[in-house]
Motif scaffolding. Sequence first.
Motif, PDB file in Angstrom:
ATOM      1  N   SER A  69       0.887  -1.124  -0.199  1.00  0.00           N
ATOM      2  CA  SER A  69      -0.241  -0.102  -0.017  1.00  0.00           C
ATOM      3  C   SER A  69       0.967   1.156  -0.022  1.00  0.00           C
ATOM      4  O   SER A  69       1.842   1.449   0.971  1.00  0.00           O
ATOM      5  N   GLY A  70       0.772   1.923  -1.020  1.00  0.00           N
ATOM      6  CA  GLY A  70       1.550   3.201  -1.111  1.00  0.00           C
ATOM      7  C   GLY A  70       2.720   2.995  -2.016  1.00  0.00           C
ATOM      8  O   GLY A  70       3.325   4.114  -2.162  1.00  0.00           O
ATOM      9  N   ASN A 238      -8.600  -1.667  -6.701  1.00  0.00           N
ATOM     10  CA  ASN A 238      -9.295  -1.601  -5.541  1.00  0.00           C
ATOM     11  C   ASN A 238     -10.236  -2.608  -5.043  1.00  0.00           C
ATOM     12  O   ASN A 238     -11.289  -2.663  -4.719  1.00  0.00           O
ATOM     13  N   LEU A 239      -9.311  -3.852  -5.071  1.00  0.00           N
ATOM     14  CA  LEU A 239      -9.980  -5.145  -4.885  1.00  0.00           C
ATOM     15  C   LEU A 239     -10.303  -5.276  -3.430  1.00  0.00           C
ATOM     16  O   LEU A 239     -10.761  -6.574  -2.944  1.00  0.00           O
ATOM     17  N   ASP A 240      -9.855  -4.501  -2.339  1.00  0.00           N
ATOM     18  CA  ASP A 240     -10.188  -4.810  -0.917  1.00  0.00           C
ATOM     19  C   ASP A 240     -11.447  -4.377  -0.621  1.00  0.00           C
ATOM     20  O   ASP A 240     -11.879  -4.355   0.496  1.00  0.00           O
ATOM     21  N   ASN A 241     -12.274  -3.769  -1.596  1.00  0.00           N
ATOM     22  CA  ASN A 241     -13.770  -3.484  -1.138  1.00  0.00           C
ATOM     23  C   ASN A 241     -14.643  -4.455  -2.128  1.00  0.00           C
ATOM     24  O   ASN A 241     -15.929  -3.825  -2.397  1.00  0.00           O
ATOM     25  N   ILE A 274      -4.667  -7.257 -13.127  1.00  0.00           N
ATOM     26  CA  ILE A 274      -5.227  -7.551 -11.784  1.00  0.00           C
ATOM     27  C   ILE A 274      -4.174  -6.824 -10.652  1.00  0.00           C
ATOM     28  O   ILE A 274      -3.188  -7.343 -10.374  1.00  0.00           O
ATOM     29  N   SER A 275      -4.718  -5.582 -10.131  1.00  0.00           N
ATOM     30  CA  SER A 275      -3.853  -4.800  -9.208  1.00  0.00           C
ATOM     31  C   SER A 275      -4.353  -5.082  -7.785  1.00  0.00           C
ATOM     32  O   SER A 275      -5.567  -5.134  -7.625  1.00  0.00           O
ATOM     33  N   VAL A 276      -3.371  -5.521  -6.939  1.00  0.00           N
ATOM     34  CA  VAL A 276      -3.849  -5.931  -5.781  1.00  0.00           C
ATOM     35  C   VAL A 276      -2.665  -5.757  -4.737  1.00  0.00           C
ATOM     36  O   VAL A 276      -1.359  -5.796  -5.096  1.00  0.00           O
ATOM     37  N   ILE A 277      -3.095  -5.347  -3.269  1.00  0.00           N
ATOM     38  CA  ILE A 277      -2.008  -4.987  -2.396  1.00  0.00           C
ATOM     39  C   ILE A 277      -1.458  -6.397  -1.904  1.00  0.00           C
ATOM     40  O   ILE A 277      -2.056  -7.450  -2.024  1.00  0.00           O
ATOM     41  N   LYS A 278       0.068  -6.163  -1.820  1.00  0.00           N
ATOM     42  CA  LYS A 278       0.797  -7.379  -1.462  1.00  0.00           C
ATOM     43  C   LYS A 278       0.234  -8.425  -0.403  1.00  0.00           C
ATOM     44  O   LYS A 278       0.289  -9.391  -0.629  1.00  0.00           O
ATOM     45  N   ASP A 279       0.068  -7.783   0.639  1.00  0.00           N
ATOM     46  CA  ASP A 279      -0.544  -8.402   1.972  1.00  0.00           C
ATOM     47  C   ASP A 279      -1.972  -8.999   1.595  1.00  0.00           C
ATOM     48  O   ASP A 279      -2.266 -10.167   1.856  1.00  0.00           O
ATOM     49  N   SER A 559      -8.706  -0.161   0.672  1.00  0.00           N
ATOM     50  CA  SER A 559      -7.456  -0.528   0.179  1.00  0.00           C
ATOM     51  C   SER A 559      -6.306   0.323   0.886  1.00  0.00           C
ATOM     52  O   SER A 559      -5.438   0.170   0.502  1.00  0.00           O
ATOM     53  N   ARG A 560      -6.662   0.741   2.117  1.00  0.00           N
ATOM     54  CA  ARG A 560      -5.596   1.669   2.807  1.00  0.00           C
ATOM     55  C   ARG A 560      -4.841   2.677   1.994  1.00  0.00           C
ATOM     56  O   ARG A 560      -3.715   2.845   2.100  1.00  0.00           O
TER      57      ARG A 560
END
Length: 714
Positions: A69-70, A238-241, A274-279, A559-560
């Motif tokens: 994130s970031g 924005n796959l965390d939502n 597909i863009s996703v946060i590593k964690d 997505s923090r």
Amino acid sequence: MTSIDEVIQQEANPFDSVSFRPGNFWEEEQDPNETVDSIHAEAIASISDILEQIKSDRRTRTILLSGDSGSGKSYLLGRLKYLFNPQAFFAYIGPWPDSSYIWRHTLRNTVDSLMYTPHNQQESQLMLWLRSLSAFHDTGWVKKIMGERKLFIQNFKSTYPVGIYNANQFFGILYSLTSDRLYNDACDWLKGDDLDEETLKQLQVRSTIDNESAAQNILSNLGKISTRTQPIVLCFDNLDNIPKLPDGSLDLQALFSLNSMIHNEKLKNFLIIISVIKDTWRQNQHRIQPADLARIDQHIELQPIHLDQAESLWRFRLANLHAKANKRPKTPIYPFQRKHLEEKFPGGQTLPRNVLVLGRKLFQIAKTEGVDAIENHYQQIQPEPEPSGKDKDSDSQSNLVAALQLYWQEEYRKNQEKITYIRHFSAPELIQMLREVLLAVLPVKSIQEKLLEGSKYASNSISYDSLSQWGRVGIVWTEERNLSNFYHVMRACEKVLNRQGCQSLYLLRNETVGNPRNKGNQIYRRIFKDSTFHHHLVPTLESVHYLATYHNLMNAAASRELLLEDKTLNVEELQSIIVETDILENCPLLQDLQVVRQSHQPSTTATASQKNEKQESQVAAKNGNGSSPPSQPTGHGKPDVIDTEQIETFILNLVTTNQMLGFPTLIANTTEQFPHLKTWQAKKIVRRLCKDNHLQLLDPNAAEEEQLVCWIPK
């Protein structure tokens, strides 16, 4: 003449944290002058190579793009669109409201993106794509058939003889795209809007895209006829939502199943990113089926940046301020020094967001205490965003509230510009956005999805326990223009009430409800006409702007990416502070649902019966057979009215977050935010706020261009 130190005092902080979070790259244009080309250059080169491979063999490929994130994932997607739009068509696909709706959501977002006009082009991506098809290559033949729909369809069928789903209807829609009169309706059909019978008749098609299989097949059509055109890049972000599984984990499997289906059906000419946060990926990867993981052609992981790149980020952000000074500053990153980076990031690497956060903090010190004061404070600065919490001091909390309100006003203004009718969103998207808002404002978190369970319109409905109303409350939102489908929605509502699925039912609908000759209208009257417990509310475009703005903030928080005043807010913290600001209490729909305090604004509920009677009389006058007239986009915002309270709030928040601003800078920012506000009106409001001791005007006797406006702590 103005020195650089005076410019720093007068100008807004160029490291404003709101600018750290890019969103949909068709709505958040990047400034290429602030882009450090070397950042993530390896990732860009790899994606460029893959695009070239697709252009060569037309085989669809999938990239998994991950990073902390970031690290700049969303920003990178925007850079890709900017760099490669001349070579490919780009679609931004945000989180879907329901996994049983993912194909329709993907198609809708793809067509929405294709309707945007690329930089330096005169036509939309959709028209550029259409004209690039092989069936259009014979220009003499094209001129001959442009007025002949049947000949147009026949030629396309001969050019693409096999594998096209519902060929006559699909190619007929492509023909309608070439008509200025039918273009918007044809786009609505491609997006999956449930069009009324008259519009379908004008388009000369029999049915709409109303299920997952049809949406999948239309996407398949786009791929099959695009083998000689530029690739289409589908960017999932924005796959965390996205929806969650029963165990609380993200339903990423739905996306990877869609991706595998695109590969299995051999859809051509797509690049799927597909863009996703590593964690997030680490926590959910094991839940993806191995066969679906095998469909990832390349995994690109964004790496931290080095300090030369970090210094360049500072340099580009400060360039405009340096240009306003009468003398070139000592270094391109003044008032900062290279050692500030070296000592804060001793490993020589960090994330782009951390560099910008550090820049914001250092600039605020230089602005309020002077450049020399940086040396006294920067050792104590934490470069990474601090988590927000309940133990913040009052000034810090005031700044956080001010920052959120500024963020809200900017996002709301953008939504007013881009969302000009309620059907901009599908009904599942509308009900999902309403659910997110209710989770913030309702005291009891008991919202359940799919009140109309068992119906194909289940995704249009929710229910919740209410403390202010008796029993369970149900909400159904349907904007389908086709009255045959409205009948099925009403039937589903009737079944829910018969089984006592809720005690009070709200129908949200801006479109017509037909007349007494329509079967759906007859059920509607039995349920909602003069009922004590069940109500029809007519949503306004203003309410949709509120819901969409909160949805944008929710996506960022999940997505923090919601960074305010150097603090990264999570979903729970966003919900808490949004309630504290009372922003949502001005949303007419929430007032009508009685989940926030009523204001002095007129209720939309009061006008529902009047609107329905007017619609019914219009239908009856137009045609006696009970069919619906063509529906027009509803509402285009309020007339240009100066809302003094809103302007004052903006000014106070802007000064609060910057602590000090030059009078001309404050006026310029205010008139930019409110384009219909005159400069003299803005000046008058600022001076009144100073007179009432909300703000302080330093050196009131100085020339106006030299005056400073300061924040007064409460």
